[in-house]
Design a protein around this motif. Structure first.
Motif, PDB file in Angstrom:
ATOM      1  N   THR A   1     -63.889  -1.669 -64.191  1.00 14.31           N
ATOM      2  CA  THR A   1     -64.074  -2.959 -63.544  1.00 14.31           C
ATOM      3  C   THR A   1     -64.891  -2.785 -62.268  1.00 14.31           C
ATOM      4  OG1 THR A   1     -62.090  -2.685 -62.213  1.00 14.31           O
ATOM      5  CG2 THR A   1     -61.793  -3.695 -64.393  1.00 14.31           C
ATOM      6  N   GLU A   2     -65.305  -3.905 -61.690  1.00  6.19           N
ATOM      7  CA  GLU A   2     -65.999  -3.841 -60.402  1.00  6.19           C
ATOM      8  C   GLU A   2     -65.094  -3.204 -59.356  1.00  6.19           C
ATOM      9  OE1 GLU A   2     -68.086  -7.305 -58.918  1.00  6.19           O
ATOM     10  OE2 GLU A   2     -68.495  -7.943 -60.977  1.00  6.19           O
ATOM     11  N   LYS A   3     -63.798  -3.495 -59.429  1.00  9.65           N
ATOM     12  CA  LYS A   3     -62.846  -2.906 -58.475  1.00  9.65           C
ATOM     13  C   LYS A   3     -62.809  -1.388 -58.631  1.00  9.65           C
ATOM     14  CE  LYS A   3     -58.255  -3.184 -56.483  1.00  9.65           C
ATOM     15  NZ  LYS A   3     -58.639  -2.261 -55.471  1.00  9.65           N
ATOM     16  N   ASN A   4     -62.858  -0.870 -59.871  1.00  6.33           N
ATOM     17  CA  ASN A   4     -62.912   0.583 -60.077  1.00  6.33           C
ATOM     18  C   ASN A   4     -64.118   1.172 -59.353  1.00  6.33           C
ATOM     19  OD1 ASN A   4     -61.876   0.476 -63.562  1.00  6.33           O
ATOM     20  ND2 ASN A   4     -60.613   0.823 -61.773  1.00  6.33           N
ATOM     21  N   ILE A   5     -65.242   0.516 -59.482  1.00 10.44           N
ATOM     22  CA  ILE A   5     -66.476   1.000 -58.847  1.00 10.44           C
ATOM     23  C   ILE A   5     -66.345   0.950 -57.335  1.00 10.44           C
ATOM     24  CG2 ILE A   5     -68.937   0.554 -58.542  1.00 10.44           C
ATOM     25  CD1 ILE A   5     -68.846  -0.502 -61.512  1.00 10.44           C
ATOM     26  N   GLU A   6     -65.854  -0.164 -56.821  1.00 12.54           N
ATOM     27  CA  GLU A   6     -65.683  -0.298 -55.373  1.00 12.54           C
ATOM     28  C   GLU A   6     -64.705   0.748 -54.837  1.00 12.54           C
ATOM     29  OE1 GLU A   6     -64.514  -4.379 -54.950  1.00 12.54           O
ATOM     30  OE2 GLU A   6     -66.512  -5.111 -55.468  1.00 12.54           O
ATOM     31  N   ASP A   7     -63.591   0.953 -55.539  1.00 16.68           N
ATOM     32  CA  ASP A   7     -62.604   1.953 -55.113  1.00 16.68           C
ATOM     33  C   ASP A   7     -63.204   3.354 -55.140  1.00 16.68           C
ATOM     34  OD1 ASP A   7     -60.776  -0.093 -54.807  1.00 16.68           O
ATOM     35  OD2 ASP A   7     -59.668   0.376 -56.648  1.00 16.68           O
ATOM     36  N   GLY A   8     -63.980   3.654 -56.168  1.00 15.76           N
ATOM     37  CA  GLY A   8     -64.626   4.960 -56.271  1.00 15.76           C
ATOM     38  C   GLY A   8     -65.627   5.192 -55.148  1.00 15.76           C
ATOM     39  N   LEU A   9     -66.410   4.170 -54.819  1.00 17.96           N
ATOM     40  CA  LEU A   9     -67.379   4.287 -53.721  1.00 17.96           C
ATOM     41  C   LEU A   9     -66.681   4.463 -52.375  1.00 17.96           C
ATOM     42  CD1 LEU A   9     -70.030   1.639 -54.814  1.00 17.96           C
ATOM     43  CD2 LEU A   9     -70.309   4.137 -54.739  1.00 17.96           C
ATOM     44  N   THR A  10     -65.569   3.777 -52.196  1.00 21.64           N
ATOM     45  CA  THR A  10     -64.792   3.931 -50.966  1.00 21.64           C
ATOM     46  C   THR A  10     -64.276   5.364 -50.842  1.00 21.64           C
ATOM     47  OG1 THR A  10     -64.144   1.610 -50.946  1.00 21.64           O
ATOM     48  CG2 THR A  10     -62.741   3.140 -49.711  1.00 21.64           C
ATOM     49  N   LEU A  11     -63.725   5.902 -51.930  1.00 22.23           N
ATOM     50  CA  LEU A  11     -63.220   7.270 -51.901  1.00 22.23           C
ATOM     51  C   LEU A  11     -64.348   8.265 -51.696  1.00 22.23           C
ATOM     52  CD1 LEU A  11     -60.868   9.189 -52.028  1.00 22.23           C
ATOM     53  CD2 LEU A  11     -61.043   9.160 -54.516  1.00 22.23           C
ATOM     54  N   LEU A  12     -65.501   8.017 -52.283  1.00 20.56           N
ATOM     55  CA  LEU A  12     -66.656   8.893 -52.080  1.00 20.56           C
ATOM     56  C   LEU A  12     -66.990   8.985 -50.592  1.00 20.56           C
ATOM     57  CD1 LEU A  12     -69.004  10.591 -53.239  1.00 20.56           C
ATOM     58  CD2 LEU A  12     -70.286   8.463 -53.449  1.00 20.56           C
ATOM     59  N   ALA A  13     -67.020   7.863 -49.922  1.00 18.57           N
ATOM     60  CA  ALA A  13     -67.330   7.847 -48.487  1.00 18.57           C
ATOM     61  C   ALA A  13     -66.224   8.518 -47.680  1.00 18.57           C
ATOM     62  CB  ALA A  13     -67.538   6.412 -48.017  1.00 18.57           C
ATOM     63  N   GLN A  14     -64.965   8.239 -48.014  1.00 23.73           N
ATOM     64  CA  GLN A  14     -63.839   8.798 -47.265  1.00 23.73           C
ATOM     65  C   GLN A  14     -63.682  10.297 -47.471  1.00 23.73           C
ATOM     66  OE1 GLN A  14     -60.546   6.426 -48.643  1.00 23.73           O
ATOM     67  NE2 GLN A  14     -60.946   4.788 -47.172  1.00 23.73           N
ATOM     68  N   SER A  15     -64.021  10.781 -48.652  1.00 24.37           N
ATOM     69  CA  SER A  15     -63.790  12.190 -48.981  1.00 24.37           C
ATOM     70  C   SER A  15     -64.877  13.120 -48.454  1.00 24.37           C
ATOM     71  CB  SER A  15     -63.692  12.362 -50.495  1.00 24.37           C
ATOM     72  OG  SER A  15     -64.969  12.163 -51.099  1.00 24.37           O
ATOM     73  N   ASN A  16     -65.994  12.548 -48.010  1.00 23.19           N
ATOM     74  CA  ASN A  16     -67.147  13.341 -47.557  1.00 23.19           C
ATOM     75  C   ASN A  16     -67.680  14.246 -48.656  1.00 23.19           C
ATOM     76  OD1 ASN A  16     -67.259  12.312 -44.888  1.00 23.19           O
ATOM     77  ND2 ASN A  16     -65.489  13.585 -44.375  1.00 23.19           N
ATOM     78  N   ALA A  17     -67.518  13.839 -49.905  1.00 28.24           N
ATOM     79  CA  ALA A  17     -68.069  14.601 -51.022  1.00 28.24           C
ATOM     80  C   ALA A  17     -69.587  14.476 -51.014  1.00 28.24           C
ATOM     81  CB  ALA A  17     -67.512  14.087 -52.357  1.00 28.24           C
ATOM     82  N   ASP A  18     -70.266  15.562 -51.412  1.00 30.97           N
ATOM     83  CA  ASP A  18     -71.726  15.489 -51.447  1.00 30.97           C
ATOM     84  C   ASP A  18     -72.288  15.418 -52.866  1.00 30.97           C
ATOM     85  OD1 ASP A  18     -70.988  18.151 -51.849  1.00 30.97           O
ATOM     86  OD2 ASP A  18     -72.308  18.962 -50.317  1.00 30.97           O
ATOM     87  N   PHE A  19     -71.392  15.355 -53.864  1.00 29.99           N
ATOM     88  CA  PHE A  19     -71.831  15.110 -55.227  1.00 29.99           C
ATOM     89  C   PHE A  19     -70.657  14.620 -56.060  1.00 29.99           C
ATOM     90  CE2 PHE A  19     -70.345  19.434 -55.293  1.00 29.99           C
ATOM     91  CZ  PHE A  19     -69.942  19.733 -56.577  1.00 29.99           C
ATOM     92  N   VAL A  20     -70.980  14.050 -57.229  1.00 31.04           N
ATOM     93  CA  VAL A  20     -69.978  13.461 -58.126  1.00 31.04           C
ATOM     94  C   VAL A  20     -70.052  14.149 -59.470  1.00 31.04           C
ATOM     95  CG1 VAL A  20     -69.274  11.342 -59.311  1.00 31.04           C
ATOM     96  CG2 VAL A  20     -70.133  11.230 -56.961  1.00 31.04           C
ATOM     97  N   ILE A  21     -68.869  14.429 -60.048  1.00 30.93           N
ATOM     98  CA  ILE A  21     -68.777  14.931 -61.418  1.00 30.93           C
ATOM     99  C   ILE A  21     -67.945  13.927 -62.199  1.00 30.93           C
ATOM    100  CG2 ILE A  21     -67.888  16.733 -62.959  1.00 30.93           C
ATOM    101  CD1 ILE A  21     -68.186  18.719 -60.621  1.00 30.93           C
ATOM    102  N   SER A  22     -68.498  13.425 -63.293  1.00 28.85           N
ATOM    103  CA  SER A  22     -67.761  12.544 -64.184  1.00 28.85           C
ATOM    104  C   SER A  22     -67.108  13.391 -65.265  1.00 28.85           C
ATOM    105  CB  SER A  22     -68.725  11.532 -64.806  1.00 28.85           C
ATOM    106  OG  SER A  22     -68.051  10.750 -65.745  1.00 28.85           O
ATOM    107  N   PHE A  23     -65.787  13.242 -65.442  1.00 33.67           N
ATOM    108  CA  PHE A  23     -65.065  14.040 -66.426  1.00 33.67           C
ATOM    109  C   PHE A  23     -64.313  13.089 -67.355  1.00 33.67           C
ATOM    110  CE2 PHE A  23     -61.825  16.600 -68.308  1.00 33.67           C
ATOM    111  CZ  PHE A  23     -62.338  17.871 -68.352  1.00 33.67           C
ATOM    112  N   GLY A  24     -64.761  12.995 -68.598  1.00 37.27           N
ATOM    113  CA  GLY A  24     -64.135  12.124 -69.574  1.00 37.27           C
ATOM    114  C   GLY A  24     -63.657  12.894 -70.769  1.00 37.27           C
ATOM    115  N   GLY A  25     -62.751  12.307 -71.497  1.00 38.10           N
ATOM    116  CA  GLY A  25     -62.184  12.967 -72.662  1.00 38.10           C
ATOM    117  C   GLY A  25     -62.885  12.625 -73.939  1.00 38.10           C
TER     118      GLY A  25
END
Length: 79
Positions: free
Chosen positions: A55-79
């Motif tokens: 959902t849009e909320k999933n995306i917004e929550d993920g972007l918020t965590l990206l900013a808060q975590s100071n991560a410099d890259f993203v890995i998508s892990f799906g089953g």
């Protein structure tokens, strides 16, 4: 061929945001990835709130965590 951890470390990446769902974390499927990151000195955070049809909320929550975590890259892990 380099391992994923060695490849990421060679690019001087320091922290990953792993985007997945909670079930994959709970059953341990993500542990091989996190072990590889740890072995190469790469920190990580999880965003495990992904739904099958994000959902849009999933995306917004993920972007918020990206900013808060100071991560410099993203890995998508799906089953």
């Amino acid at each position: 061929m380099q391992s994923l951890g060695a490849e990421l470390a060679s690019k001087e990446l320091k922290k990953a945001l792993i985007v997945t769902d909670g079930v994959l974390v709970e059953v341990g499927l993500v542990s091989k990835l996190t072990d590889e990151l740890t072995a190469h000195g790469i920190d990580y955070a999880f965003y495990d709130g992904v739904q099958p049809n994000p959902t849009e909320k999933n995306i917004e929550d993920g972007l918020t965590l990206l900013a808060q975590s100071n991560a410099d890259f993203v890995i998508s892990f799906g089953g």
